[in-house]
Design an enzyme around this catalytic site. Structure first.
Site, PDB file in Angstrom:
ATOM      1  N   ASP A  44      32.179  22.705  39.062  1.00 17.96           N
ATOM      2  CA  ASP A  44      33.537  22.246  38.764  1.00 17.96           C
ATOM      3  C   ASP A  44      33.580  21.486  37.437  1.00 17.96           C
ATOM      4  O   ASP A  44      32.595  20.846  37.056  1.00 17.96           O
ATOM      5  CB  ASP A  44      33.997  21.332  39.908  1.00 17.96           C
ATOM      6  CG  ASP A  44      35.503  21.167  39.933  1.00 17.96           C
ATOM      7  OD1 ASP A  44      36.208  21.854  39.177  1.00 17.96           O
ATOM      8  OD2 ASP A  44      35.969  20.324  40.712  1.00 17.96           O
ATOM      9  N   HIS A  67      34.884  27.892  30.554  1.00 17.91           N
ATOM     10  CA  HIS A  67      34.255  28.875  31.452  1.00 17.91           C
ATOM     11  C   HIS A  67      33.107  29.594  30.747  1.00 17.91           C
ATOM     12  O   HIS A  67      32.098  29.926  31.362  1.00 17.91           O
ATOM     13  CB  HIS A  67      35.285  29.894  31.949  1.00 17.91           C
ATOM     14  CG  HIS A  67      36.367  29.277  32.780  1.00 17.91           C
ATOM     15  ND1 HIS A  67      36.105  28.335  33.756  1.00 17.91           N
ATOM     16  CD2 HIS A  67      37.716  29.454  32.804  1.00 17.91           C
ATOM     17  CE1 HIS A  67      37.244  27.959  34.321  1.00 17.91           C
ATOM     18  NE2 HIS A  67      38.231  28.627  33.765  1.00 17.91           N
ATOM     19  N   LEU A 103      13.808  34.489  43.865  1.00 17.52           N
ATOM     20  CA  LEU A 103      15.075  33.824  44.192  1.00 17.52           C
ATOM     21  C   LEU A 103      16.138  34.835  44.639  1.00 17.52           C
ATOM     22  O   LEU A 103      16.281  35.897  44.040  1.00 17.52           O
ATOM     23  CB  LEU A 103      15.590  33.090  42.937  1.00 17.52           C
ATOM     24  CG  LEU A 103      16.990  32.464  43.046  1.00 17.52           C
ATOM     25  CD1 LEU A 103      16.981  31.241  43.961  1.00 17.52           C
ATOM     26  CD2 LEU A 103      17.515  32.070  41.665  1.00 17.52           C
TER      27      LEU A 103
HETATM   28  C1  FPP Z   1      35.735  25.251  37.984  1.00 18.16           C
HETATM   29  O1  FPP Z   1      36.182  24.624  36.829  1.00 18.16           O
HETATM   30  C2  FPP Z   1      35.119  26.517  37.684  1.00 18.16           C
HETATM   31  C3  FPP Z   1      35.623  27.741  37.997  1.00 18.16           C
HETATM   32  C4  FPP Z   1      36.896  27.948  38.696  1.00 18.16           C
HETATM   33  C5  FPP Z   1      34.919  28.946  37.637  1.00 18.16           C
HETATM   34  C6  FPP Z   1      33.429  28.851  37.649  1.00 18.16           C
HETATM   35  C7  FPP Z   1      32.959  29.932  36.812  1.00 18.16           C
HETATM   36  C8  FPP Z   1      31.969  29.867  35.903  1.00 18.16           C
HETATM   37  C9  FPP Z   1      31.096  28.695  35.690  1.00 18.16           C
HETATM   38  C10 FPP Z   1      31.733  31.023  35.041  1.00 18.16           C
HETATM   39  C11 FPP Z   1      31.279  32.258  35.757  1.00 18.16           C
HETATM   40  C12 FPP Z   1      30.043  32.029  36.465  1.00 18.16           C
HETATM   41  C13 FPP Z   1      28.971  32.797  36.462  1.00 18.16           C
HETATM   42  C14 FPP Z   1      27.872  32.387  37.357  1.00 18.16           C
HETATM   43  C15 FPP Z   1      28.779  34.005  35.625  1.00 18.16           C
HETATM   44  P1  FPP Z   1      37.717  24.315  36.700  1.00 18.16           P
HETATM   45  O2  FPP Z   1      38.325  25.362  35.831  1.00 18.16           O
HETATM   46  O3  FPP Z   1      38.324  24.173  38.046  1.00 18.16           O
HETATM   47  O4  FPP Z   1      37.662  22.959  35.953  1.00 18.16           O
HETATM   48  P2  FPP Z   1      38.707  21.751  36.092  1.00 18.16           P
HETATM   49  O5  FPP Z   1      38.589  21.266  37.505  1.00 18.16           O
HETATM   50  O6  FPP Z   1      38.197  20.794  35.077  1.00 18.16           O
HETATM   51  O7  FPP Z   1      40.050  22.318  35.753  1.00 18.16           O
END
Ligand code: FPP
Length: 243
Positions: free
Chosen positions: A12, A29, A123
């Protein structure tokens, strides 16, 4: 050190990290994906057996269309570029979640990576994609009800082990350690059944800033915890309470 057999991570804080830098959320992201790659390798090298990453929740479909499609393309690109490395690192890839909602090109990339890494024995890496725990539990209940309706099972056959083996996570063991970054302290519909005895580790670090040393801090904290699964620990005894 007592290592968890299964780590699950709620990655997050990508959006906030980008906003702090006055960049679009999608920039977060992209950086978050690089961090995920590092952490996957780090877990593999530390001998962790299972790693589940919450990459996209069922609720994430409600984000702006542009962000959703960028996240999908990031995933597709990640899988296309990284599959060879996964094989080299002996990492087996799989997914949990509602694949029927995933765009065809991403679904194809997922299939390819699953197939290419099927024989790997190191893994086990799981992406939770279009995943929601309540939906997973609902599907499980529906599936069991169908089997009862069909006369294959009776209601009395429904027990924890049947539910376990019908969940999409089967046969992966329950997560021993769940990490959530960015200061939020909730599960957000992630592995609700499976988290019954998980240890939680919350950190204020935003996911794009999460490093191998943060992972090691979480592992060190985990190894200090006493897990009793509702019982008393072996060196405890009930005499203390009997007076
Ligand atoms: C949360 O941050 C993250 C997500 C909703 C997406 C997670 C995805 C990735 C890290 C990229 C893809 C992953 C892989 C493994 C290829 P948020 O956008 O909710 O952040 P915020 O809470 O600060 O708004």
């Amino acid at each position: 050190m007592n290592l968890p057999k299964h780590i699950a991570i709620i990655m997050d804080g990508n959006g906030r990290w980008a906003q702090l830098k006055r960049r679009p959320r999608t920039f977060g992201h992209i950086k978050g994906t690089r961090v995920a790659k590092k952490i996957i390798t780090a877990c593999s090298r530390r001998g962790i057996k299972n790693l589940t990453l919450y990459a996209f929740s069922t609720e994430n479909w409600f984000r702006p269309q542009a962000e959703v499609s960028l996240l999908m393309q990031i995933l597709r690109r990640y899988l296309k570029r990284e599959t060879e490395n996964l094989v080299k690192e002996n990492i087996r890839f799989s997914v949990i979640g509602d694949m029927s909602r995933i765009p065809a090109d991403v679904a194809k990339a997922i299939e390819n990576s699953i197939e290419a890494t099927a024989q790997c024995t190191g893994l086990h890496l799981v992406f939770a994609l279009s995943y929601g725990s309540r939906q997973e539990i609902t599907n499980t209940v529906r599936e069991i009800a169908r089997r009862v309706e069909a006369g294959e099972l009776s209601a009395d056959d429904v027990d924890e082990s049947l539910i376990n083996s019908t969940l999409s996570t089967y046969p992966t063991p329950d997560p021993d350690l769940i990490i959530r970054t960015s200061g939020e302290q909730r599960l957000s519909n992630f592995l609700l059944w499976q988290a019954a005895y998980s240890e939680f580790y919350f950190t204020d670090v935003l996911w794009p800033n999460f490093t191998e040393s943060h992972l090691d801090e979480a592992l060190a904290a985990f190894s200090m915890r006493q897990r009793r699964f509702g019982k008393v620990s072996s060196n405890d005894n009930m005499e203390k309470f009997s007076n």
